[in-house]
Design a protein around this motif. Sequence first.
Motif, PDB file in Angstrom:
ATOM      1  N   GLY A   1       0.787  -1.224   0.000  1.00  0.00           N
ATOM      2  CA  GLY A   1       0.000   0.000   0.000  1.00  0.00           C
ATOM      3  C   GLY A   1       0.826   1.284   0.000  1.00  0.00           C
ATOM      4  O   GLY A   1       0.532   2.211  -0.761  1.00  0.00           O
TER       5      GLY A   1
ATOM      6  N   SER B   1      -1.175  -4.204  -3.694  1.00  0.00           N
ATOM      7  CA  SER B   1      -2.126  -3.954  -2.615  1.00  0.00           C
ATOM      8  C   SER B   1      -3.014  -2.781  -3.014  1.00  0.00           C
ATOM      9  O   SER B   1      -2.778  -2.129  -4.028  1.00  0.00           O
TER      10      SER B   1
ATOM     11  N   GLY C   1      -2.463   3.122  -0.637  1.00  0.00           N
ATOM     12  CA  GLY C   1      -2.349   3.730   0.693  1.00  0.00           C
ATOM     13  C   GLY C   1      -3.147   2.965   1.742  1.00  0.00           C
ATOM     14  O   GLY C   1      -3.016   1.756   1.873  1.00  0.00           O
TER      15      GLY C   1
ATOM     16  N   THR D   1      -7.815   0.069   2.368  1.00  0.00           N
ATOM     17  CA  THR D   1      -8.499  -1.029   3.060  1.00  0.00           C
ATOM     18  C   THR D   1      -9.098  -0.538   4.383  1.00  0.00           C
ATOM     19  O   THR D   1     -10.252  -0.837   4.708  1.00  0.00           O
TER      20      THR D   1
HETATM   21 MG    MG Z   1      -2.591  -2.355   2.816  1.00  0.00          MG
END
Ligand code: MG
Length: 455
Positions: free
Chosen positions: A8, A37, A40, A43
């Motif tokens: 991220g 991913s 940033g 999620t």
């Molecule tokens: Mg992540």
Amino acid sequence: MIVMKFGGSSVADAERIRRMGEIIRTQLPRKPVLVLSAIGDTTDHLLEAADLALRNRSVSIHLIESLHLKTMNDLGLGPAVQEAIHPLFVELRSLLTGISLIRELTGRTRDYLVSFGERLSVRITAAYFEAIGIKARPVDAWDAGFLSDANYTFADLLPETWERIPPALRPVIDEGILPVVTGFIAKDENGNITTLGRGGSDLSATVIAAAFGAEEVQVWKDVDGILTADPRLVRDARPVESVTYEEAAELAYFGAQVLHPRAMQPCMKTGTLVLVRNSFNADAPGTRIGTKSDKKTRPVQAITSRRDVTLVDIVSTRMVGQSGFLGKVFTCFAEHDLSVDMVATSEVSISLTLDAVHDLAGLKRDLGRIASVEIKTGKAIVTIIGDVHRSSQILQRAFGVCADLGIPVQMVSLGASKVNISFIVDDTQAGEVVKGLHKNYFEEPDEISGGGDQS
Ligand code: MG
Ligand code: ASP
């Protein structure tokens, strides 16, 4: 071929994605598969949005939408790409509306929800690569062969996944196209979206690498590799040159934030080399994870700690010579679905540790029938990853450090994994112990090296 995975923070904004493009360009002759991913903290933002929908009936994807639109704008991606992405935002908004109406978030819905992060990031990134002249195609994990069980939020990949991945991705690679695959997610046999647990895109990458028998898998992070200690705690923490799969897995399990604990398993089976690299500092060599480590020259590789642990002391009420005591105790933990981390035993007593998240009243009542039980919260496990064959030397110094700090060691365990020496101290003292150990093992002129205290 190789597999390259970017987490991220390595795709957090347009600048990071550009930087990733430069790194990938240098590797194109090696026919990479890219695993990504979510951008940033997407999620986390998705989970926060679900929380708001549940508690306040408020549906807002503003934060998520604006982060992705800004990233696309900053990358110079025009209306065509934005239009292609738009249906995902519509779908996400409907899903959150559904959650706000039903006021329920099952594991299955949660996985469906967080999957939008990875699905967005591969589409934006592949479009950007095309724009800079790297042929690329976004691939959702299920189209790359990822099939899992239905254990939502922490699904296990089914063994067929291994056979399904190469035929799914090879045609893309053979066309000279870079596959950009979603990490973290899969589908179960009923076609429902699942996730492999937080941080699971490491596992997605190592599974692809192992399934292809790849030369190596590069895991690009925001630190210079696996470090000798948590850099937030120890300023002088430094990257470790190389560790074994076992050491990396133990480090991940006992609190180092670098890799997903399950990510080592596929590569351990096939012997595929894992390189942990820093996308913010691509000149740093990173850490190599393989079948060998630098243990020959350095008996201690790294120190980590796992905080907020509960210690359970169990003393048999029947005392000496009671057979089956250990069996009864562990059956009791199994019945309460509690996973034990560390254990130490004597003839009539057992001490063991658990994560602090559990309610232990039922366990205490059941164990109370065969033993007296004392539950102590607020503990921490300090773990030294190193050469257990030199345990006397390592422990002598560890206990010396604790004695000098006036900190009592409350339980010790070593041996089973051959790489891990762990002990318990009060949670409030863990930081000081890790600092002291790091200083002693790594920063003093007579730091341990060479030799051995036995074998
Ligand atoms: Mg992540
Ligand atoms: N995006 C997911 C997470 O934040 C998976 C990953 O980053 O590996 O947990």
